[in-house]
Each structure stands twice: as C-alpha cells, then as structure tokens.
Write a protein that holds these residues in place. Structure first.
Motif, short mmCIF file in Angstrom:
data_model
loop_
_atom_site.label_atom_id
_atom_site.label_comp_id
_atom_site.label_asym_id
_atom_site.label_seq_id
_atom_site.Cartn_x
_atom_site.Cartn_y
_atom_site.Cartn_z
N SER A 521 -44.36 -102.50 -16.40
CA SER A 521 -43.38 -102.17 -17.42
C SER A 521 -42.44 -103.35 -17.64
N SER A 522 -41.86 -103.41 -18.82
CA SER A 522 -40.95 -104.50 -19.20
C SER A 522 -39.51 -104.06 -18.95
N ARG A 523 -38.81 -104.84 -18.12
CA ARG A 523 -37.40 -104.55 -17.87
C ARG A 523 -36.50 -105.15 -18.95
N SER A 524 -37.04 -106.03 -19.78
CA SER A 524 -36.21 -106.71 -20.79
C SER A 524 -36.30 -106.09 -22.16
N LEU A 525 -37.35 -105.33 -22.46
CA LEU A 525 -37.52 -104.77 -23.80
C LEU A 525 -36.50 -103.65 -24.02
N LEU A 526 -35.55 -103.92 -24.95
CA LEU A 526 -34.46 -102.99 -25.20
C LEU A 526 -34.48 -102.41 -26.61
N ARG A 527 -35.05 -103.12 -27.57
CA ARG A 527 -35.02 -102.69 -28.97
C ARG A 527 -36.45 -102.71 -29.53
N LEU A 528 -36.81 -101.61 -30.19
CA LEU A 528 -38.14 -101.46 -30.78
C LEU A 528 -37.99 -100.88 -32.17
N HIS A 529 -38.58 -101.57 -33.16
CA HIS A 529 -38.55 -101.12 -34.55
C HIS A 529 -39.99 -100.93 -35.00
N VAL A 530 -40.35 -99.69 -35.28
CA VAL A 530 -41.74 -99.38 -35.62
C VAL A 530 -41.95 -99.22 -37.12
N ILE A 543 -44.48 -90.68 -23.85
CA ILE A 543 -44.89 -90.98 -22.48
C ILE A 543 -45.35 -92.43 -22.36
N THR A 544 -46.14 -92.89 -23.35
CA THR A 544 -46.60 -94.28 -23.32
C THR A 544 -45.43 -95.26 -23.38
N LEU A 545 -44.48 -94.99 -24.24
CA LEU A 545 -43.32 -95.88 -24.34
C LEU A 545 -42.47 -95.86 -23.07
N SER A 546 -42.39 -94.71 -22.43
CA SER A 546 -41.64 -94.65 -21.16
C SER A 546 -42.31 -95.46 -20.07
N HIS A 547 -43.65 -95.59 -20.11
CA HIS A 547 -44.35 -96.45 -19.16
C HIS A 547 -44.11 -97.92 -19.49
N LEU A 548 -44.24 -98.29 -20.78
CA LEU A 548 -44.16 -99.71 -21.16
C LEU A 548 -42.73 -100.24 -21.14
N SER A 549 -41.80 -99.43 -21.58
CA SER A 549 -40.41 -99.90 -21.66
C SER A 549 -39.47 -98.80 -21.20
N PRO A 550 -39.32 -98.63 -19.91
CA PRO A 550 -38.44 -97.55 -19.42
C PRO A 550 -36.96 -97.82 -19.69
N TYR A 551 -36.61 -99.07 -20.00
CA TYR A 551 -35.20 -99.38 -20.29
C TYR A 551 -34.93 -99.51 -21.79
N LEU A 552 -35.83 -99.01 -22.62
CA LEU A 552 -35.64 -99.10 -24.07
C LEU A 552 -34.38 -98.35 -24.49
N ASP A 553 -33.52 -99.04 -25.23
CA ASP A 553 -32.22 -98.47 -25.59
C ASP A 553 -32.13 -98.10 -27.07
N ASN A 554 -32.90 -98.74 -27.93
CA ASN A 554 -32.77 -98.53 -29.38
C ASN A 554 -34.16 -98.44 -29.98
N LEU A 555 -34.43 -97.32 -30.61
CA LEU A 555 -35.70 -97.09 -31.30
C LEU A 555 -35.40 -96.80 -32.76
N LYS A 556 -35.96 -97.61 -33.67
CA LYS A 556 -35.71 -97.46 -35.10
C LYS A 556 -37.02 -97.23 -35.84
N TRP A 557 -36.92 -96.54 -36.95
CA TRP A 557 -38.04 -96.33 -37.87
C TRP A 557 -37.44 -96.02 -39.24
N PHE A 558 -38.25 -96.05 -40.26
CA PHE A 558 -37.78 -95.79 -41.61
C PHE A 558 -37.66 -94.29 -41.86
N GLN A 559 -36.50 -93.92 -42.39
CA GLN A 559 -36.24 -92.52 -42.70
C GLN A 559 -36.06 -92.35 -44.19
#
Length: 821
Positions: A521-530, A543-559
């Motif tokens: 897992s990545s300890r540095s990945l904090l922001r993800l924009h899909v 679940i997959t994202l919690s494995h890859l980036s357990p420290y993810l703080d910001n998740l964005k997508w188009f609304q």
C-alpha cells in the motif's frame, strides 16, 4: 504543533472572538462561561499567529481556498492583532480597478453598488485619503477594457485631480488588456518606477504602440515582460528594448516573434530563466530562422581544432575522425556550446509537435519545467520525435512536464458534450528514463486512451513522480476506459512519493484479491481524482482502494453540480466515498494489530533461545599448555590511486562603456551697442557790415589879429580832445588838415600827438576786444536792451562846439553800443 485548517480559523474568530458584542443582556452566567472557555480554546489554537511568517502563510492559504476573500475580509474585521497582515494579503492583488474606485466617498459615486460607472463630480483633496491609504498595499493590478466594468471617464479625473504622482506607489506588476489606443495610453497612469512585471495583451492594431513601448523601456527596468498581440511586432522592437538586460521572464506571442533579430536579442539576455513563444502556423524554415544569428561558431574549421576534419595536409584518402573527436570533447566537457540561452530553466511552447521538436533541438539548457501546448491529437511520428527529443535533451534535469491542447475553446466544447472514444491513443512508451520528473500532467481530450501498460511504463520511467494527471477530464459514453484499478498497482509499488493521482479508470471489472493483498500500500497517496470513471460495485471498489491507499484523504469525481455526467456512475462513486473511511479505519487497525503481534512473537522466540541449560558437572584435570604466541611478519604495500583533474575556469567578462557627455548648448549674444547717428547743423549767423564814416568838413577864416582869450582856447582844446577820444578811427588826414589851418598853435599839436598815442596803444586794443565780444554776444542772440540810449549818447559826444556834428549810421551804432564809451 499541527496547523489548524483554513476553514476553522475564520469560523472560530467570527463566532467566538466577538461574543461579547452579540451577547444579549438576558444571557445567563453559564453561557458566558462557555463562551469564555471557547475563546480560550481559540486563543490556544492560534498561538501559531505569533510568528509573522506563519501568519502570512496561513492567510495566503485561506485566500486560495473557495470563498477565501470573503473569509479573509471577515477575519480582518474581527481580530485587530492580525488586521494589518490580513489587509495586506487581501489588497495585495486586484483583478480590477473597481475595488479601488469604490474607496471614494459614496456621494461622489454615480451608483454605490457599481463604482465602475464613474463619479458625479471631481473629488476634493480629502476624498483621496482612503484611496491612498489602501493604494499603498496594492502590489499587482489588472485591467481588461473588453470587460467594460470601468467607465473611461474615471481615468481623466484620476490624471487631473490626483494629489500625488502615483496613487499606487508600491505597484510591482501591471496587467493591461486593451483594444484601443486610448486604453493602451491609460496604463501610463499606473506605470510607477517600481513596476517590474508588465503583461500587455492587445487585440487590435493601435497607432501608439511604439511610443508606449518606448516609454515603458525608458522608465522601467523590467524583470518580466509578456507581450501578446494579433498584429506583428514593431520593426524596431529589439532596438526599443535593447536597454532591458535584466529580464528573467519573457513571453512573446505575436507575429514576428521568430525573426532572427528577436532571437539574437533573446540570446543576449544573461538572466533569462523563463521563455514562452508561439510557433503556431509556422514552417520549419521560420523556426530555424530564429537561430540564424545566435548560433555560435563551432571552431571545427581550423586544422588545429580537436573536432576539426581538416588536418592541414591535402589528402583525399585521409580517414574522418571528426565523430570520435566530438565524442571526446563531450566527455571532457570542452565541446563548444550549441544553442541558445544555456541558463534557461522554464520553457513554454505553443504549436505543432514537429515545430516544437525542431526548436528544442537547438537548446542545450538544463530545463526543469517544460510546458507544451500541441495539437490534439498529434501525429504519431511527430509525437515520437518530440518525446525522444525531450528525453535526450533534458531527461536528466526535467522536473515538470505538461502537455495540453492548443485550442482552449475546442477543449471546453469537447468536455461539455458527449462523445465516443477517441480514435488515436497517446503512447507513453516513447518516454525513456526521467529520474528527476516529479510532475506529469497530460490534458489532451482527443488522446485520452491510456492502458495499464502505459501506467506501468510511467512507474518505471519516473520513480520519483509525485503528481500524475492523465486526462482526468475525459468522458466516455459508449465504451469504458482502458485503464483499470489493477493498473494502478505499479504506481503504489514503485513510486513511494506519489501523493496526487488523477486518472479515469474502469472500476466495473472485479479485481483479484490476491494481487491486491500482495501489493504494498502507498503511505503517500492522499488525493485521488477519478473524473468520469465507471463503477459497478461500489463496495468492492472501496475495498480495493483501502488496500492500495489506506491513507487516502480526498476523493473527487464529477457530479451534477459541476459537469454533465452519467448519473449511475456519479451515484456509485458517492457510495465509494461513503464506504472508504470506514474500510480504511479497519484496514489500518488490522495492520496495526498484525505489526504488534509480529513484534511479540519475535520477543518470545528470543526469550526461549536465551534460556540457559544447566550442563553436567565437568571433570577436572590438570594440563600444561604452551602459550607462546606465534608471530608472523607481514607487510602491506599501500599505494594511493591518484587522479589528476584540471578545471578550466574562465570568468565571463562584460565590457560596458558609459558615455558621459554633458548636454552643451551654444548661444550667440549680439553685444553690438546700438548707435544712432544724428546730425546737428550749428552754423553761427555771421554778418559782415561795412561802415564808412566821413565827418562833414567845414572851413573857417581866422583873424590872426584878433585877440584870443585863454578861455576860448581851453574850450576848443577840450572840445578837440573830446572829439579825438570819441572817434579813434577818424582819418589822420582830417587832423592834419585842421592843424594845417592852425599852424600857429603849438600846444594843440602836442596834445594831438599824445591823443594819437593813447588811441593807438590803449584805446584801440580795448576797442578790438570789446568788438570781438560784441560779435560773439550778437551770434548767441544776447543783445543789449539799451542800444538806443547808447546811440544817442554817442551822437551827443560826437558833436563839437564848433558846430561839427558826427551822426553815425544805425549799423555803426549797433556795433559800438556795448563798448560804453
């Protein structure tokens, strides 16, 4: 100490620092105590504000956040301690002149809520106080004439009634976008000597462009110049700016910017770090022409040069070792520089990929930032050549690489409409090793197909990548994206510094659990924009994202609020965002427990090994041992390795000549005196008068026998003497004649002689002097008033007792009147 969030501080200050003013009179003691406790907590959390630098950094962060200006304005009105710092940050940069005009008193504005409409009357001197007070805080200001939010009548008022030369004395950056010549001339009102950055954007042809540029070059020493125009540059553009040798940033987007003269001027800038040029619709010949006058001589033409092919001896069969010699020069560092601006660090080019590749081949600088605006999509061969040139020329130094499309309007059109999958993909396999690249940003709407192999190649090529954006604004309507969630595993494995990721993925396909669990897992990945990513099972994706980036703080997508999206996928990512925090908490708890269990197990094993085993009692026996040490002589030959290195250091010298010639002006002064000739005719009035005096002669008979009495003789003698004294100019013939008739008289004869002597030697000289004096007085007009009386007296004296009467003429009387006989 952790820094409080930007949204927390304005809320705390606005709600709690002013609780005393808003508290009602009927509030209870408990509410006052609670408010005071909140106040103490707020002050305890704001101890960071004691440091001015930290305070400024915090306020700048608040300003950059959504609604930052409003929050910063409230903060300045709430806390007096940071009011000045907050106002400086708030007024540091203005995107319009409207806030500045709004500082005038309300009675001067046409409309209070729209200050840009103008003023009703000229402001007085006291009306400028607020404008000047806040004007000192402004560092950067912008004006856009096409926005039409500022009336043109305001500028003449500022020019005529301003109390000082510049109302923004500390201005350092000026951005001016105009369409007319009058609008361009208005920039001189704000062009202070402190302005170091100028951005000119001219949409139409203006007549006073050359004059404004000349004044700009003469009045300011610029550090940054940006000139954008739809018309060609002035022919003497380089001559106008020849004094500007301290430019750090230069941007030229106008026809004529690729001329050889401009290229020579650009290469002569010793401090240039940022260069921006527009190569759109230019041929390869025009791009090569930019370097015609700035390519330095290679030095390979002389027989003695290392890289030369001429040996000095004519030989047709001599082998050519020029390539080997050039390689040797590159290894030793003695190769001559080729290209332009070796000190350049940032480059921004706009145009076709082929033109950009041809331009960058001439550069030998260590670029750190490369921003390319190319056609979308680029040709495959052109993109291959461009990618190869980037890696070969700047691969070891490049830190930031940005790729975007040329036409921004086309980009917005593509982003706002539904379309199918683009035809041409953009292959990233042409990019070779980029060890120092920490940001890669690609935004090409027509080239958005990225596969898992491309992401894996980026992970190997750029191990130190921190920010990766691969067309996050792409929208797929009929076919899903090619990139999957499993394709992101190489980034978490080989890129330990990656903290921001923006990609469009396909989250519908199920991921293999074993592959995800084995991936670190990545300890540095904090922001993800899909973006417009697809999703089918939100819980599995979470679940997959919690494995890859357990420290993810910001998740964005188009609304729906910010972009037209597919509603199904938008709702799916909303569920992913809801599940992810709980799964991350579980994941971190499991790993934390697993780490503790591993440590306990290691400790237990160590204790079991260290438990001593009691051996049986040994048998004791005496034995002699020869303890003589064995001595061995051994020598070691130590020869240090010597490395000779020579460094050729040649300082760069610049000859500067200063011609200090004082301004001399010659003036001619006509010192000829004014002379005026005047003629005066002064001729004395001279008159000549001739006087002829003939006394009447008479004869008488004298009887000699008659007795003559003495009385008669004396009387006659006196008469004769008087007559002789009076008429000195009588002819001697008359006297002789008279004496001839009286020969017997001796005494009168002697008396006549004495009289003659007296007349000659005494009376006549006196008479002449008096006559000359009389002539002078007569010339000057001073005539005696007693002429008549004198004439009568003379007539009486000339009469004799004997009856002789001398009556002189009037002319004679006039001449002898002043004598006073």
């Amino acid at each position: 100490m952790s820094m409080p969030s930007s949204s927390f501080i304005p809320d705390i200050l606005s709600r709690n620092l002013s609780f005393r003013g808003r508290r009602s009179r009927t509030s209870s003691r408990q509410s006052s105590y609670q408010s005071y406790s909140v106040y103490q907590q707020a002050m305890a959390s704001l101890t960071i504000l004691r440091d001015p630098d930290a305070t400024k950094a915090l306020l700048e962060t608040i300003l950059d956040s959504p609604g930052g200006k409003r929050s910063l304005s409230r903060l300045a009105r709430t806390c007096k301690g940071i009011c000045e710092t907050a106002l400086n940050v708030l007024w540091r940069e203005l995107d319009s002149l409207v806030p500045l005009i709004g500082l005038f008193p309300n009675h001067l504005l046409r409309r209070t809520r729209r200050p840009g409409l103008g003023l009703t009357k000229p402001p007085a001197e006291e009306d400028w106080s607020r404008v000047l007070s806040y004007g000192k805080r402004v560092r950067r200001i912008a004006y856009n004439e096409s926005a039409n939010n500022v009336s043109a009548s305001i500028f003449p008022i500022i020019d005529e009634y301003r109390p000082q030369t510049y109302i923004l004395p500390n201005l350092t950056s000026l951005t001016w976008r105009v369409d007319t010549a009058a609008g361009l001339e208005r920039c001189l009102l704000f062009l202070t000597p402190e302005v170091k950055t100028v951005v000119l954007d001219i949409n139409n042809k203006v007549s006073n462009l050359r004059d404004i540029l000349k004044q700009l070059s003469n009045r300011n020493r610029l550090h940054s110049l940006s000139f954008t125009s739809h018309v060609a540059l002035p022919e003497d553009f380089t001559d106008i700016f020849h004094r500007q040798n301290g430019l750090v940033k230069l941007s030229l987007n106008a026809p004529g910017a690729l001329s050889s003269a401009v290229g020579k001027w650009v290469s002569s800038q010793p401090k240039l770090r940022f260069l921006e040029l527009d190569l759109t619709a230019r041929s390869i010949v025009a791009v090569e022409g930019f370097f015609e006058e700035i390519m330095p001589r290679s030095g390979y033409s002389t027989p003695s040069s290392v890289g030369g092919t001429d040996s000095g001896v004519f030989s047709a069969d001599e082998p050519d070792f020029s390539d080997i010699r050039k390689s040797a020069l590159r290894l030793t560092g003695d190769a001559p520089l080729k290209g332009v601006c070796p000190q350049l660090q940032q480059l921004q080019l706009t145009g076709e990929a082929a033109n950009i590749a041809a331009f960058m081949k001439h550069l030998n600088s260590r670029l750190a930032v490369l921003d390319l605006i190319i056609d979308d999509p680029p040709e495959t061969n052109d993109w291959h050549e461009l990618a190869t040139t980037i890696c070969e020329q700047f691969g070891g130094f490049l830190q930031v690489l940005k790729l975007s499309a040329v036409n921004s309007k086309f980009i917005e059109l593509v982003r706002s409409t539904s379309r199918d999958v683009p035809i041409k993909p953009l292959s990233l396999e042409y990019l070779t090793f980029l060890p120092n690249l920490h940001r890669l940003d690609i935004d090409l709407p027509e080239s958005v197909i990225f596969s898992d192999s491309d992401v894996a190649h980026i992970a190997k090529t750029c191990p130190n990548i921190e920010v990766l954006r691969l067309c996050p604004l792409a929208k797929f309507t009929t076919a899903p994206p090619s990139l999957t969630l499993e394709g992101l595993i190489p980034l978490t494995t080989e890129c330990p510094r990656l903290h921001t990721l923006a990609v469009v993925v396909d989250g519908r396909s199920g991921t293999r659990g074993d592959a995800v669990e084995r991936a670190p897992s990545s300890r540095s990945l904090l922001r993800l924009h899909v973006g417009h990513s697809w999703v089918k099972d939100p819980f599995r994706v979470a679940i997959t994202l919690s494995h890859l980036s357990p420290y993810l703080d910001n998740l964005k997508w188009f609304q729906e609020k910010n972009r037209a999206v597919i509603e199904e996928h938008a709702k799916g990512w909303q569920q992913v965002s809801d599940f992810l925090p709980y799964l991350q908490h579980i994941r971190l708890s499991e790993r934390r427990k697993a780490t503790v269990a591993t440590r306990v197990e290691v400790r237990v094993k160590t204790v079991e090994v260290e438990v001593p085993v009691i051996p049986p009692k040994p048998k004791v026996s005496e034995q002699a041992i020869d303890a003589t040490p064995v001595v061995i002589d051994q020598g070691v030959l130590a020869r240090p390795r010597l490395l000779e290195a020579s460094v050729q250091s040649s300082p760069e010298t610049v000859d500067e000549g200063v011609e200090a010639s004082p301004a001399v002006s010659s003036k001619l002064i006509d010192a000829t005196p004014v002379v005026q000739d005047e003629e005066v005719y002064a001729s004395p009035a001279v008159s000549e008068i001739g006087v002829e005096i003939r006394p009447p002669a008479s004869s008488a008979t004298i009887d000699a026998t008659t007795a003559i009495s003495s009385k008669n003789i004396n009387t006659n003698a006196v008469a004769v003497e008087s007559n002789a004294d009076t008429m000195s100019d009588v002819s001697t013939s008359s006297s002789s004649s008279s004496e001839y008739h009286r020969p017997h008289l001796a005494i009168p004869f002697i008396s006549g002689i004495f009289t003659l002597v007296k007349d000659v030697f005494v009376s006549y000289p006196v008479y002449l002097s008096l006559r000359l004096l009389n002539a002078s007085l007569f010339t000057l007009g001073a005539r005696s008033s007693k002429h008549a009386e004198t004439s009568e007296a003379v007539s009486e004296k000339l009469s004799t007792p004997a009856g002789l009467i001398l009556s002189p003429s009037p002319a004679v009387t006039d001449h002898i009147s002043p004598v006073g006989l």
